[in-house]
Motif scaffolding. Sequence first.
Motif, PDB file in Angstrom:
ATOM      1  N   PHE A 176       0.840  -1.190   0.000  1.00  0.00           N
ATOM      2  CA  PHE A 176       0.000   0.000   0.000  1.00  0.00           C
ATOM      3  C   PHE A 176       0.882   1.250   0.000  1.00  0.00           C
ATOM      4  O   PHE A 176       1.815   1.362   0.786  1.00  0.00           O
ATOM      5  CB  PHE A 176      -0.902   0.033   1.242  1.00  0.00           C
ATOM      6  N   ASP A 177       0.579   2.165  -0.916  1.00  0.00           N
ATOM      7  CA  ASP A 177       1.235   3.462  -0.908  1.00  0.00           C
ATOM      8  C   ASP A 177       1.052   4.105   0.465  1.00  0.00           C
ATOM      9  O   ASP A 177       0.014   3.926   1.121  1.00  0.00           O
ATOM     10  CB  ASP A 177       0.608   4.345  -1.994  1.00  0.00           C
ATOM     11  N   GLU A 178       2.052   4.859   0.911  1.00  0.00           N
ATOM     12  CA  GLU A 178       1.965   5.440   2.257  1.00  0.00           C
ATOM     13  C   GLU A 178       0.786   6.407   2.387  1.00  0.00           C
ATOM     14  O   GLU A 178       0.302   6.665   3.498  1.00  0.00           O
ATOM     15  CB  GLU A 178       3.266   6.152   2.625  1.00  0.00           C
ATOM     16  N   ASN A 179       0.305   6.925   1.259  1.00  0.00           N
ATOM     17  CA  ASN A 179      -0.850   7.832   1.283  1.00  0.00           C
ATOM     18  C   ASN A 179      -2.064   7.196   0.607  1.00  0.00           C
ATOM     19  O   ASN A 179      -2.887   7.901   0.023  1.00  0.00           O
ATOM     20  CB  ASN A 179      -0.502   9.149   0.597  1.00  0.00           C
ATOM     21  N   ILE A 180      -2.185   5.885   0.711  1.00  0.00           N
ATOM     22  CA  ILE A 180      -3.284   5.191   0.045  1.00  0.00           C
ATOM     23  C   ILE A 180      -4.634   5.717   0.523  1.00  0.00           C
ATOM     24  O   ILE A 180      -4.821   6.038   1.705  1.00  0.00           O
ATOM     25  CB  ILE A 180      -3.197   3.663   0.265  1.00  0.00           C
ATOM     26  N   GLU A 181      -5.547   5.826  -0.425  1.00  0.00           N
ATOM     27  CA  GLU A 181      -6.934   6.208  -0.125  1.00  0.00           C
ATOM     28  C   GLU A 181      -7.763   4.926  -0.102  1.00  0.00           C
ATOM     29  O   GLU A 181      -7.833   4.211  -1.103  1.00  0.00           O
ATOM     30  CB  GLU A 181      -7.427   7.158  -1.205  1.00  0.00           C
ATOM     31  N   ILE A 182      -8.384   4.621   1.040  1.00  0.00           N
ATOM     32  CA  ILE A 182      -9.224   3.426   1.152  1.00  0.00           C
ATOM     33  C   ILE A 182     -10.637   3.885   1.491  1.00  0.00           C
ATOM     34  O   ILE A 182     -10.908   4.375   2.593  1.00  0.00           O
ATOM     35  CB  ILE A 182      -8.706   2.439   2.221  1.00  0.00           C
ATOM     36  N   THR A 183     -11.531   3.753   0.515  1.00  0.00           N
ATOM     37  CA  THR A 183     -12.877   4.313   0.602  1.00  0.00           C
ATOM     38  C   THR A 183     -13.914   3.231   0.832  1.00  0.00           C
ATOM     39  O   THR A 183     -13.842   2.135   0.258  1.00  0.00           O
ATOM     40  CB  THR A 183     -13.229   5.052  -0.708  1.00  0.00           C
ATOM     41  N   LEU A 184     -14.896   3.547   1.635  1.00  0.00           N
ATOM     42  CA  LEU A 184     -16.065   2.679   1.823  1.00  0.00           C
ATOM     43  C   LEU A 184     -17.306   3.452   1.418  1.00  0.00           C
ATOM     44  O   LEU A 184     -17.573   4.539   1.937  1.00  0.00           O
ATOM     45  CB  LEU A 184     -16.192   2.230   3.279  1.00  0.00           C
TER      46      LEU A 184
ATOM     47  N   SER B 138     -13.486   3.054  12.523  1.00  0.00           N
ATOM     48  CA  SER B 138     -12.415   4.031  12.752  1.00  0.00           C
ATOM     49  C   SER B 138     -11.117   3.369  13.194  1.00  0.00           C
ATOM     50  O   SER B 138     -10.054   4.001  13.165  1.00  0.00           O
ATOM     51  CB  SER B 138     -12.859   5.055  13.798  1.00  0.00           C
ATOM     52  N   GLN B 139     -11.191   2.105  13.573  1.00  0.00           N
ATOM     53  CA  GLN B 139      -9.998   1.379  14.015  1.00  0.00           C
ATOM     54  C   GLN B 139      -9.406   0.525  12.888  1.00  0.00           C
ATOM     55  O   GLN B 139      -8.484  -0.255  13.116  1.00  0.00           O
ATOM     56  CB  GLN B 139     -10.346   0.507  15.226  1.00  0.00           C
ATOM     57  N   THR B 140      -9.939   0.667  11.676  1.00  0.00           N
ATOM     58  CA  THR B 140      -9.414  -0.049  10.510  1.00  0.00           C
ATOM     59  C   THR B 140      -8.632   0.921   9.629  1.00  0.00           C
ATOM     60  O   THR B 140      -8.487   2.109   9.948  1.00  0.00           O
ATOM     61  CB  THR B 140     -10.547  -0.664   9.666  1.00  0.00           C
ATOM     62  N   GLU B 141      -8.155   0.421   8.471  1.00  0.00           N
ATOM     63  CA  GLU B 141      -7.416   1.267   7.529  1.00  0.00           C
ATOM     64  C   GLU B 141      -8.330   2.126   6.653  1.00  0.00           C
ATOM     65  O   GLU B 141      -7.853   2.931   5.854  1.00  0.00           O
ATOM     66  CB  GLU B 141      -6.541   0.389   6.619  1.00  0.00           C
ATOM     67  N   ILE B 142      -9.658   1.955   6.762  1.00  0.00           N
ATOM     68  CA  ILE B 142     -10.579   2.803   5.998  1.00  0.00           C
ATOM     69  C   ILE B 142     -10.337   4.263   6.386  1.00  0.00           C
ATOM     70  O   ILE B 142     -10.399   4.622   7.560  1.00  0.00           O
ATOM     71  CB  ILE B 142     -12.050   2.430   6.283  1.00  0.00           C
ATOM     72  N   ASN B 143     -10.057   5.109   5.397  1.00  0.00           N
ATOM     73  CA  ASN B 143      -9.774   6.519   5.709  1.00  0.00           C
ATOM     74  C   ASN B 143     -10.634   7.492   4.909  1.00  0.00           C
ATOM     75  O   ASN B 143     -10.404   8.705   4.947  1.00  0.00           O
ATOM     76  CB  ASN B 143      -8.292   6.834   5.510  1.00  0.00           C
ATOM     77  N   ARG B 144     -11.621   6.955   4.183  1.00  0.00           N
ATOM     78  CA  ARG B 144     -12.515   7.835   3.413  1.00  0.00           C
ATOM     79  C   ARG B 144     -13.886   7.182   3.327  1.00  0.00           C
ATOM     80  O   ARG B 144     -14.002   5.978   3.135  1.00  0.00           O
ATOM     81  CB  ARG B 144     -11.957   8.065   2.004  1.00  0.00           C
ATOM     82  N   LEU B 145     -14.926   7.999   3.476  1.00  0.00           N
ATOM     83  CA  LEU B 145     -16.300   7.522   3.330  1.00  0.00           C
ATOM     84  C   LEU B 145     -16.959   8.232   2.158  1.00  0.00           C
ATOM     85  O   LEU B 145     -16.793   9.438   1.973  1.00  0.00           O
ATOM     86  CB  LEU B 145     -17.120   7.809   4.592  1.00  0.00           C
ATOM     87  N   SER B 146     -17.714   7.467   1.375  1.00  0.00           N
ATOM     88  CA  SER B 146     -18.554   8.030   0.325  1.00  0.00           C
ATOM     89  C   SER B 146     -19.993   7.730   0.715  1.00  0.00           C
ATOM     90  O   SER B 146     -20.429   6.572   0.681  1.00  0.00           O
ATOM     91  CB  SER B 146     -18.221   7.405  -1.027  1.00  0.00           C
ATOM     92  N   ILE B 147     -20.719   8.756   1.117  1.00  0.00           N
ATOM     93  CA  ILE B 147     -22.047   8.574   1.718  1.00  0.00           C
ATOM     94  C   ILE B 147     -23.139   8.981   0.722  1.00  0.00           C
ATOM     95  O   ILE B 147     -23.109  10.081   0.165  1.00  0.00           O
ATOM     96  CB  ILE B 147     -22.192   9.399   3.012  1.00  0.00           C
TER      97      ILE B 147
END
Length: 345
Positions: free
Chosen positions: A52-60, A76-85
């Motif tokens: 994984f790139d150090e700045n990877i975007e992981i969206t749910l 919030s305790q996972t690698e998910i760092n972006r939400l698409s709502i």
Amino acid sequence: MLLAIKKEIGLRHHELEKKTLRSLYFGGGTPSVLNVDEIKSLIDEFQKYFSFDENIEITLESNPDDLTKNFLKELSQTEINRLSIGTQSFFDEDLKLMNRAHNASEADSSIKRAQDFGLENISIDLIYGSPTSNFEIWKENLNRTIELQVPHVSSYALTVEPKTALEKWIQNGKITPPEEAEQNQEFYYMSDFLKQSGFDHYEISNFGKPGFHSKHNSAYWQSEPYLGIGPSAHSYNGHLERSWNIANNPLYIKNINQNILPKETEILSEKDRFNEMVMIGLRTIWGVDLHKIKQNFSSEITDYLNQEIKNKLESGILIIENKHLLIPEKHWFLADGIASDLFMV
């Protein structure tokens, strides 16, 4: 299903030449029906085959009603760092028309809850041009977006799809159909308003504050390769091949269990690739790279394009900047039609 998806990752990971991922996107359908342990296990599975790139975007992707306090706390305790709502609107009448499961209160509170748990990289979907809405309601939707400090917006005009309740209601005269003139007005108001609020209008339907542009969708728009895993998922190898998985869930699982890839493949013709590059490029601030056109296509295609754009350049519907073909933003609402005029058939 989870085991089948994991197995498909193992069967197909070699299809991506680059082994460092810049984005990972859990989308299509409602992936938030997975519990957090399942989401985490899928992320772990990808990490077996990719770095994984150090700045990877992981969206749910998620619907507002799925974003409960407990779910967000665990997420919030996972690698998910972006939400698409899938917010769509902050007004109940709009949401009822769209047959959404959530209400206006949930649309609002789901964003606040996510932010409370540190998930601040949020994109919301908004629909404009609804028959239950009006210009003042649309302005309130945009005002609420700013008040909630949402850094990314994907916004689309309401369309009437065949064989839907909306189409039936219009046919029966219960509601009036969307008016293109109103949608046009709301589109350009949105563009001006969001830009004044610090957003970049970087694709016709997408607005992001600096640092919050979607890495995942930007890769699509710039014709980078991507790998889609799961039923109905699409993939592109960055060259000539596009593929898509079958939509039937039981058949998908059966095939994967038999080590059969449940996908269909299309080899793109030169015309297909040209048309796609024009269609996608003209929807973005990057436009169509004319150097790439000359480099990657035959003289027949480059000559064709040069001929077809002459009148549009003279009228100002198209412009050329830094060897990129662009549609000026004032004509973006008509971009799909302008692009289709340039297609080779």
